[in-house]
Design a protein around this motif. Structure first.
Motif, PDB file in Angstrom:
ATOM      1  N   SER A  72      -8.663  19.804   1.037  1.00 51.59           N
ATOM      2  CA  SER A  72      -9.137  21.094   0.705  1.00 51.59           C
ATOM      3  C   SER A  72      -8.439  21.832  -0.224  1.00 51.59           C
ATOM      4  O   SER A  72      -7.253  21.450  -0.713  1.00 51.59           O
ATOM      5  N   ARG A  73      -8.941  23.109  -0.541  1.00 54.01           N
ATOM      6  CA  ARG A  73      -8.368  23.790  -1.541  1.00 54.01           C
ATOM      7  C   ARG A  73      -6.959  24.390  -1.193  1.00 54.01           C
ATOM      8  O   ARG A  73      -6.110  25.044  -2.001  1.00 54.01           O
ATOM      9  N   LYS A  74      -6.900  24.666   0.032  1.00 49.98           N
ATOM     10  CA  LYS A  74      -5.659  25.099   0.622  1.00 49.98           C
ATOM     11  C   LYS A  74      -4.447  24.148   0.332  1.00 49.98           C
ATOM     12  O   LYS A  74      -3.438  24.664   0.090  1.00 49.98           O
ATOM     13  N   TRP A  75      -4.783  22.738   0.493  1.00 55.54           N
ATOM     14  CA  TRP A  75      -3.489  21.758  -0.208  1.00 55.54           C
ATOM     15  C   TRP A  75      -3.423  21.795  -1.461  1.00 55.54           C
ATOM     16  O   TRP A  75      -2.281  21.766  -2.258  1.00 55.54           O
ATOM     17  N   LYS A  76      -4.494  21.807  -2.447  1.00 56.10           N
ATOM     18  CA  LYS A  76      -4.530  21.709  -3.881  1.00 56.10           C
ATOM     19  C   LYS A  76      -5.394  22.582  -4.492  1.00 56.10           C
ATOM     20  O   LYS A  76      -6.791  22.573  -4.122  1.00 56.10           O
ATOM     21  N   THR A  80      -9.314  17.913  -8.596  1.00 56.26           N
ATOM     22  CA  THR A  80      -9.002  16.654  -8.821  1.00 56.26           C
ATOM     23  C   THR A  80      -9.837  15.942 -10.124  1.00 56.26           C
ATOM     24  O   THR A  80     -11.063  16.214 -10.310  1.00 56.26           O
ATOM     25  N   ILE A  81      -9.102  15.319 -11.077  1.00 56.70           N
ATOM     26  CA  ILE A  81      -9.898  14.668 -12.165  1.00 56.70           C
ATOM     27  C   ILE A  81      -9.904  13.171 -11.997  1.00 56.70           C
ATOM     28  O   ILE A  81      -8.841  12.764 -11.727  1.00 56.70           O
ATOM     29  N   PRO A 256     -22.050  24.060  -3.798  1.00 49.44           N
ATOM     30  CA  PRO A 256     -21.223  25.069  -4.081  1.00 49.44           C
ATOM     31  C   PRO A 256     -20.308  25.208  -2.919  1.00 49.44           C
ATOM     32  O   PRO A 256     -19.171  25.514  -2.984  1.00 49.44           O
ATOM     33  N   LEU A 257     -20.568  24.931  -1.718  1.00 50.42           N
ATOM     34  CA  LEU A 257     -19.808  25.059  -0.495  1.00 50.42           C
ATOM     35  C   LEU A 257     -18.681  24.098  -0.579  1.00 50.42           C
ATOM     36  O   LEU A 257     -17.348  23.979  -0.599  1.00 50.42           O
ATOM     37  N   LEU A 258     -19.001  22.668  -1.038  1.00 49.34           N
ATOM     38  CA  LEU A 258     -18.107  21.744  -1.065  1.00 49.34           C
ATOM     39  C   LEU A 258     -17.086  21.908  -2.424  1.00 49.34           C
ATOM     40  O   LEU A 258     -15.840  21.864  -2.191  1.00 49.34           O
ATOM     41  N   LYS A 259     -17.460  22.549  -3.491  1.00 48.60           N
ATOM     42  CA  LYS A 259     -16.635  22.986  -4.372  1.00 48.60           C
ATOM     43  C   LYS A 259     -15.840  23.901  -3.889  1.00 48.60           C
ATOM     44  O   LYS A 259     -14.658  24.099  -4.455  1.00 48.60           O
ATOM     45  N   HIS A 263     -10.993  20.385  -3.650  1.00 46.04           N
ATOM     46  CA  HIS A 263     -10.685  20.056  -5.045  1.00 46.04           C
ATOM     47  C   HIS A 263     -11.276  18.899  -5.350  1.00 46.04           C
ATOM     48  O   HIS A 263     -11.130  18.588  -6.704  1.00 46.04           O
ATOM     49  N   LEU A 264     -12.065  18.218  -4.769  1.00 43.62           N
ATOM     50  CA  LEU A 264     -12.695  16.797  -5.138  1.00 43.62           C
ATOM     51  C   LEU A 264     -13.853  17.141  -5.995  1.00 43.62           C
ATOM     52  O   LEU A 264     -14.696  17.954  -5.588  1.00 43.62           O
TER      53      LEU A 264
END
Ligand code: PEP
Ligand code: MN
Length: 339
Positions: A72-76, A80-81, A256-259, A263-264
């Motif tokens: 999740s975006r809470k972690w990072k 991610t690239i 858009p929801l997954l984005k 962060h993947l």
């Protein structure tokens, strides 16, 4: 439980923490991010986390309250690239087209496809050698010998390979010939396979299950991440709904929801998402506008004779126009570097 380790702690302290977790009944996985080293403790027994928190070498410890924390975006917060080498990247502003047949069929087909990809400046070839098919009598792929041929031509031409792995015990044999392991829709919740891919040092593209929810997809990605592999891409490939007018319903909302949630990178598979050749382009372009970081698209010199998924496959001629339009659409996205 997520245990953040102090910088440069020595192995003795680290083993001490792992042993403590083991005594409590928790398994440990190492995870290294750009910020720190972590131990992920996996288990369900209730205990006072201060017992681990006080150990030397522990910087911080928290319980995991969500089934998809690490992805999740809470972690990072940073995206991610996925770096495949040779300056081929996906995510964080880098876009790629992945194209190729549904199934690898013959040496000649590989050769023709590689030529087509080179002519169109495409750097990643898709193609299944282990095929999950609804009927046991359908073509099920050329297996490891097909993969070796696939590798021979791609490696000689600087093209990266994405191909599906169906079982845990295929991973080792496939490893040196694969750049991205694909987990298919039917295996999206094969937790043993996800665990095993979490221990592999190669990127994984995880597809959404046939009737999988967003939370299930993210939880599946968490299996891979929590085993130590952070190089994961999420793939929207359509879901099964009551609508029968097309093969699957490409869930544009998920992009858009997954984005937002994760962060993947998110990959658009309109071929399976709609299942009808003439709609692969509009659905792909919509997926790009919605925020996709890559497309994966089935192409074949003569789709009418393809061993699988011909009806949703673009001919090489059609694909040339498609790539052009994908590139034009990518230019609308201000967050993407041109490619
Ligand atoms: C494929 O990519 O050819 C495939 C079998 O996809 P999915 O798992 O999405 O059905
Ligand atoms: Mn297919």
């Amino acid at each position: 439980m997520i245990i953040k380790l102090k910088k440069n702690i020595d192995e003795v302290l680290k083993n001490n923490i792992i042993e403590k977790l083991d005594n409590i009944g928790y398994k440990s996985n190492d995870v290294t991010t750009q910020y720190a080293d972590y131990i992920i403790g996996v288990g369900s027994k209730e205990f006072d986390i201060r017992e681990v928190g006080v150990l030397n070498g522990v910087e911080d410890i928290h319980r995991v309250t969500s089934s998809a924390k690490l992805v999740s975006r809470k972690w990072k917060t940073k995206e991610t690239i996925i770096d495949l080498g040779d300056d081929i990247k996906i995510g964080g502003g880098h876009f790629q087209i992945m194209a190729g047949p549904c199934s690898i069929e013959s040496e000649k087909q590989i050769e023709t496809t590689v030529r087509h990809l080179l002519d169109n400046n495409i750097k990643i070839m898709r193609g299944g050698v282990y095929k999950p098919r609804s009927s046991p009598y359908a073509f099920r792929g050329l297996g490891i010998d097909g993969l070796k041929l696939f590798y021979k031509y791609c490696n000689a031409n600087g093209i990266k390979i994405i191909t599906e792995v169906m079982m845990t015990d295929q991973i080792e044999d496939m490893y040196e010939y694969v750049d991205i392991f694909q987990v298919g829709a039917r295996n999206s919740q094969n937790f043993n396979l996800l665990d095993a891919l979490g221990k592999v040092n190669k990127p994984v593209m995880l597809k959404r299950a046939l009737s999988g929810t967003i939370d299930e997809l993210l939880a599946s990605a968490e299996y891979i991440f929590s085993n130590g592999n952070e190089d994961i891409m999420l793939c929207e490939r359509g879901i099964r709904t009551y609508e029968k007018a097309y093969r699957n319903t490409f869930d544009i909302n998920s992009v858009p929801l997954l984005k937002k949630k994760s962060h993947l990178p998110v990959v658009i598979d309109a071929s399976h998402g709609v299942g009808i050749r003439e709609f692969v382009e509009p659905v792909s372009l919509a997926g790009i506008i919605a925020g996709g970081d890559a497309v994966i698209t089935e192409v074949h010199e003569i789709p009418q004779i393809a061993f699988s998924d011909g009806a949703q496959t673009l001919s090489h001629k059609e694909a040339e126009i498609y790539y052009e339009n994908v590139r034009k659409t990518v230019r609308f996205r201000k967050d993407l570097k041109r490619f």
